[in-house]
Scaffold this motif. Sequence first.
Motif, PDB file in Angstrom:
ATOM      1  N   PRO A  70       0.834  -1.209   0.000  1.00  0.00           N
ATOM      2  CA  PRO A  70       0.000   0.000   0.000  1.00  0.00           C
ATOM      3  C   PRO A  70       0.864   1.252   0.000  1.00  0.00           C
ATOM      4  O   PRO A  70       1.924   1.292   0.645  1.00  0.00           O
ATOM      5  N   PHE A  71       0.411   2.295  -0.716  1.00  0.00           N
ATOM      6  CA  PHE A  71       1.240   3.490  -0.880  1.00  0.00           C
ATOM      7  C   PHE A  71       1.667   4.090   0.455  1.00  0.00           C
ATOM      8  O   PHE A  71       2.822   4.497   0.618  1.00  0.00           O
ATOM      9  N   ASP A  72       0.749   4.151   1.433  1.00  0.00           N
ATOM     10  CA  ASP A  72       1.098   4.795   2.702  1.00  0.00           C
ATOM     11  C   ASP A  72       2.080   3.968   3.522  1.00  0.00           C
ATOM     12  O   ASP A  72       2.679   4.465   4.471  1.00  0.00           O
ATOM     13  N   LYS A  73       2.280   2.705   3.158  1.00  0.00           N
ATOM     14  CA  LYS A  73       3.251   1.845   3.850  1.00  0.00           C
ATOM     15  C   LYS A  73       4.535   1.663   3.051  1.00  0.00           C
ATOM     16  O   LYS A  73       5.486   1.041   3.525  1.00  0.00           O
ATOM     17  N   TYR A  74       4.554   2.212   1.857  1.00  0.00           N
ATOM     18  CA  TYR A  74       5.662   1.932   0.946  1.00  0.00           C
ATOM     19  C   TYR A  74       7.021   2.341   1.497  1.00  0.00           C
ATOM     20  O   TYR A  74       7.969   1.545   1.449  1.00  0.00           O
ATOM     21  N   PRO A  75       7.171   3.564   2.052  1.00  0.00           N
ATOM     22  CA  PRO A  75       8.505   3.954   2.537  1.00  0.00           C
ATOM     23  C   PRO A  75       9.054   3.034   3.620  1.00  0.00           C
ATOM     24  O   PRO A  75      10.260   2.744   3.640  1.00  0.00           O
ATOM     25  N   GLU A  76       8.177   2.565   4.513  1.00  0.00           N
ATOM     26  CA  GLU A  76       8.691   1.720   5.603  1.00  0.00           C
ATOM     27  C   GLU A  76       9.068   0.323   5.115  1.00  0.00           C
ATOM     28  O   GLU A  76       9.845  -0.372   5.764  1.00  0.00           O
ATOM     29  N   VAL A  77       8.518  -0.111   3.975  1.00  0.00           N
ATOM     30  CA  VAL A  77       8.934  -1.382   3.379  1.00  0.00           C
ATOM     31  C   VAL A  77      10.184  -1.186   2.529  1.00  0.00           C
ATOM     32  O   VAL A  77      11.123  -1.982   2.585  1.00  0.00           O
ATOM     33  N   GLN A  78      10.214  -0.115   1.764  1.00  0.00           N
ATOM     34  CA  GLN A  78      11.346   0.130   0.885  1.00  0.00           C
ATOM     35  C   GLN A  78      12.611   0.485   1.662  1.00  0.00           C
ATOM     36  O   GLN A  78      13.725   0.085   1.275  1.00  0.00           O
ATOM     37  N   GLY A  79      12.455   1.232   2.751  1.00  0.00           N
ATOM     38  CA  GLY A  79      13.608   1.717   3.507  1.00  0.00           C
ATOM     39  C   GLY A  79      14.601   0.638   3.898  1.00  0.00           C
ATOM     40  O   GLY A  79      15.818   0.782   3.652  1.00  0.00           O
ATOM     41  N   PRO A  80      14.152  -0.462   4.516  1.00  0.00           N
ATOM     42  CA  PRO A  80      15.108  -1.518   4.891  1.00  0.00           C
ATOM     43  C   PRO A  80      15.822  -2.145   3.702  1.00  0.00           C
ATOM     44  O   PRO A  80      16.987  -2.560   3.828  1.00  0.00           O
ATOM     45  N   TYR A  81      15.155  -2.243   2.564  1.00  0.00           N
ATOM     46  CA  TYR A  81      15.837  -2.762   1.375  1.00  0.00           C
ATOM     47  C   TYR A  81      17.002  -1.852   0.990  1.00  0.00           C
ATOM     48  O   TYR A  81      18.094  -2.316   0.660  1.00  0.00           O
ATOM     49  N   ILE A  82      16.748  -0.540   1.029  1.00  0.00           N
ATOM     50  CA  ILE A  82      17.795   0.407   0.653  1.00  0.00           C
ATOM     51  C   ILE A  82      18.938   0.372   1.660  1.00  0.00           C
ATOM     52  O   ILE A  82      20.123   0.387   1.300  1.00  0.00           O
ATOM     53  N   THR A  83      18.582   0.306   2.936  1.00  0.00           N
ATOM     54  CA  THR A  83      19.607   0.266   3.990  1.00  0.00           C
ATOM     55  C   THR A  83      20.490  -0.966   3.870  1.00  0.00           C
ATOM     56  O   THR A  83      21.715  -0.896   4.004  1.00  0.00           O
ATOM     57  N   SER A  84      19.865  -2.109   3.599  1.00  0.00           N
ATOM     58  CA  SER A  84      20.619  -3.371   3.525  1.00  0.00           C
ATOM     59  C   SER A  84      21.211  -3.615   2.147  1.00  0.00           C
ATOM     60  O   SER A  84      21.970  -4.567   1.961  1.00  0.00           O
ATOM     61  N   GLN A  85      20.852  -2.743   1.164  1.00  0.00           N
ATOM     62  CA  GLN A  85      21.320  -2.912  -0.214  1.00  0.00           C
ATOM     63  C   GLN A  85      21.003  -4.320  -0.722  1.00  0.00           C
ATOM     64  O   GLN A  85      21.854  -5.031  -1.272  1.00  0.00           O
ATOM     65  N   SER A  86      19.747  -4.701  -0.536  1.00  0.00           N
ATOM     66  CA  SER A  86      19.312  -6.027  -0.974  1.00  0.00           C
ATOM     67  C   SER A  86      17.813  -5.989  -1.228  1.00  0.00           C
ATOM     68  O   SER A  86      17.121  -5.071  -0.795  1.00  0.00           O
ATOM     69  N   GLY A  87      17.334  -7.007  -1.950  1.00  0.00           N
ATOM     70  CA  GLY A  87      15.899  -7.091  -2.173  1.00  0.00           C
ATOM     71  C   GLY A  87      15.531  -6.956  -3.637  1.00  0.00           C
ATOM     72  O   GLY A  87      16.143  -7.598  -4.503  1.00  0.00           O
ATOM     73  N   PRO A  88      14.545  -6.112  -3.956  1.00  0.00           N
ATOM     74  CA  PRO A  88      13.997  -6.050  -5.317  1.00  0.00           C
ATOM     75  C   PRO A  88      15.039  -5.656  -6.363  1.00  0.00           C
ATOM     76  O   PRO A  88      15.997  -4.937  -6.077  1.00  0.00           O
ATOM     77  N   ASP A  89      14.793  -6.118  -7.584  1.00  0.00           N
ATOM     78  CA  ASP A  89      15.632  -5.748  -8.717  1.00  0.00           C
ATOM     79  C   ASP A  89      15.165  -4.443  -9.361  1.00  0.00           C
ATOM     80  O   ASP A  89      15.955  -3.719  -9.968  1.00  0.00           O
ATOM     81  N   VAL A  90      13.867  -4.170  -9.239  1.00  0.00           N
ATOM     82  CA  VAL A  90      13.257  -2.950  -9.767  1.00  0.00           C
ATOM     83  C   VAL A  90      12.343  -2.391  -8.694  1.00  0.00           C
ATOM     84  O   VAL A  90      11.602  -3.145  -8.047  1.00  0.00           O
ATOM     85  N   MET A  91      12.391  -1.075  -8.477  1.00  0.00           N
ATOM     86  CA  MET A  91      11.532  -0.441  -7.481  1.00  0.00           C
ATOM     87  C   MET A  91      10.919   0.821  -8.056  1.00  0.00           C
ATOM     88  O   MET A  91      11.466   1.444  -8.964  1.00  0.00           O
ATOM     89  N   ALA A  92       9.789   1.207  -7.492  1.00  0.00           N
ATOM     90  CA  ALA A  92       9.105   2.438  -7.882  1.00  0.00           C
ATOM     91  C   ALA A  92       9.331   3.530  -6.847  1.00  0.00           C
ATOM     92  O   ALA A  92       9.478   3.251  -5.657  1.00  0.00           O
ATOM     93  N   ASN A  93       9.358   4.754  -7.323  1.00  0.00           N
ATOM     94  CA  ASN A  93       9.258   5.947  -6.478  1.00  0.00           C
ATOM     95  C   ASN A  93       8.568   7.026  -7.284  1.00  0.00           C
ATOM     96  O   ASN A  93       8.613   7.017  -8.520  1.00  0.00           O
ATOM     97  N   ASN A  94       7.932   7.965  -6.591  1.00  0.00           N
ATOM     98  CA  ASN A  94       7.351   9.097  -7.302  1.00  0.00           C
ATOM     99  C   ASN A  94       8.452   9.939  -7.928  1.00  0.00           C
ATOM    100  O   ASN A  94       9.552  10.062  -7.378  1.00  0.00           O
ATOM    101  N   ALA A  95       8.150  10.530  -9.072  1.00  0.00           N
ATOM    102  CA  ALA A  95       9.086  11.445  -9.721  1.00  0.00           C
ATOM    103  C   ALA A  95       9.387  12.619  -8.796  1.00  0.00           C
ATOM    104  O   ALA A  95       8.595  12.959  -7.917  1.00  0.00           O
ATOM    105  N   GLY A  96      10.551  13.228  -8.987  1.00  0.00           N
ATOM    106  CA  GLY A  96      10.921  14.377  -8.177  1.00  0.00           C
ATOM    107  C   GLY A  96      11.770  14.001  -6.984  1.00  0.00           C
ATOM    108  O   GLY A  96      12.491  12.997  -7.008  1.00  0.00           O
ATOM    109  N   LEU A  97      11.663  14.791  -5.917  1.00  0.00           N
ATOM    110  CA  LEU A  97      12.580  14.630  -4.798  1.00  0.00           C
ATOM    111  C   LEU A  97      12.421  13.310  -4.059  1.00  0.00           C
ATOM    112  O   LEU A  97      13.376  12.819  -3.459  1.00  0.00           O
TER     113      LEU A  97
END
Length: 431
Positions: A70-97
Amino acid sequence: MFRRRLAGALAAGMAAAALLTGCGGDDAAGGPVTLKVLTWEPGGTEYWKQVKTSFEAGHPDIKLEMQSVPFDKYPEVQGPYITSQSGPDVMANNAGLELFDRRGAYVPLGDKAAEITKDLVTYSGACEGFDTAKPCYGVPFSYQGNVLYYNKAVLTAAGLDPEKPPVTWDEFGAACDAVKKAGKTCLALGLSGTFPAYWDFPEIARNYLNEDDIRALLAGKLSWKDPKLVAVLEKLAEITTKGWANKNAPSITMLPDGADIFQRGDAAFAGTIISDAVNWEAFGKALGDDKLGVTRWPAVDPSAPLAQKFSGIEGAVYGVTQWSEKKQAGLEFISWLAGKENGELWVKHGKGQPLNKNVDKALLPSSPAFQKIQEMVAQPTLHAGVMLSGPEADALARGWQQVTLGQLTVDKWADQMQQALERSPTKKQTK
């Protein structure tokens, strides 16, 4: 320390970019590559089912494994992947900042960007500084932006002309008074989460900011103590302090709660978006296409340079992650997303605005609201909402909640916004 980590991440990204432009395959021997994709399913589940089916049919060597959040939960799911540098091969983010804040997670596309996006109407929201000459971190396929939907039946019941929605701030206030007297909510609103930043802030900001101001906002060079931005906050506060919105706005989200108020027929207006989950199609189904109107937000200052324009931006951007061992497959997938086939799936199943210029025009919906949106998007301007960093977007929603509840003054809200600006890692790098 942050700058060292960021520099290292970007260096790694540039090295990974070389892999995207090389001829080598992925490390998948003896069977199809399984590509893991993280998304919040813009356009809905049915659209993404069609994406998976159509892409895999044309790419039998690649299988998609979709993780939907769900969009409102997306950052808290994506964040650990970015921190650990592991997980999805392709990810979405909104355009811009939102994307630029997370750019260390993505492989810059380099020279591939121009080739992949050659048939797209617009693309710069995926590139640093909204400049395609600078590093670009993924591919969009939809067009996004803000409009004000209205329920013609509610306006009629309030004694208002349903074919002439308010075009100025004063007219909007008068319409809200009439709607309230008729027993309905004027503007359906939810202040929990980041939607106020993306959907409401830019529509007030374009009355006070010119394009240079908006770029200064992006660069972190426009103080929240600047009278222009303080004036924007004051007008946002008026929406709730004058009673134009539902009383429970501070405690609910816009999606789905605020949108549900409008879809039930309990509000005259809802400020949302032209594509994705809560757009003209969802409202048309709920209210009836003949009852649904669409217009620009009312102008505070009709003479302002951007007041009569559309706040436009690319939708979700899909990029290949730095840590993926399947970068070539990821590149094939995001390239396909930008293509005509997916553009037509987006129109048919997502009911959104495609970026691909070659989409068959005969597929475009005949809905009066959709057709009106086509007229409005012809004069786009920079979208001020996507110029906000994560800390600023959070502070905007939280501050609006507190102002509405009488816990904060607008001046103190501006102080909190300035503090959020100072906490923004991306904007610190550009100042």
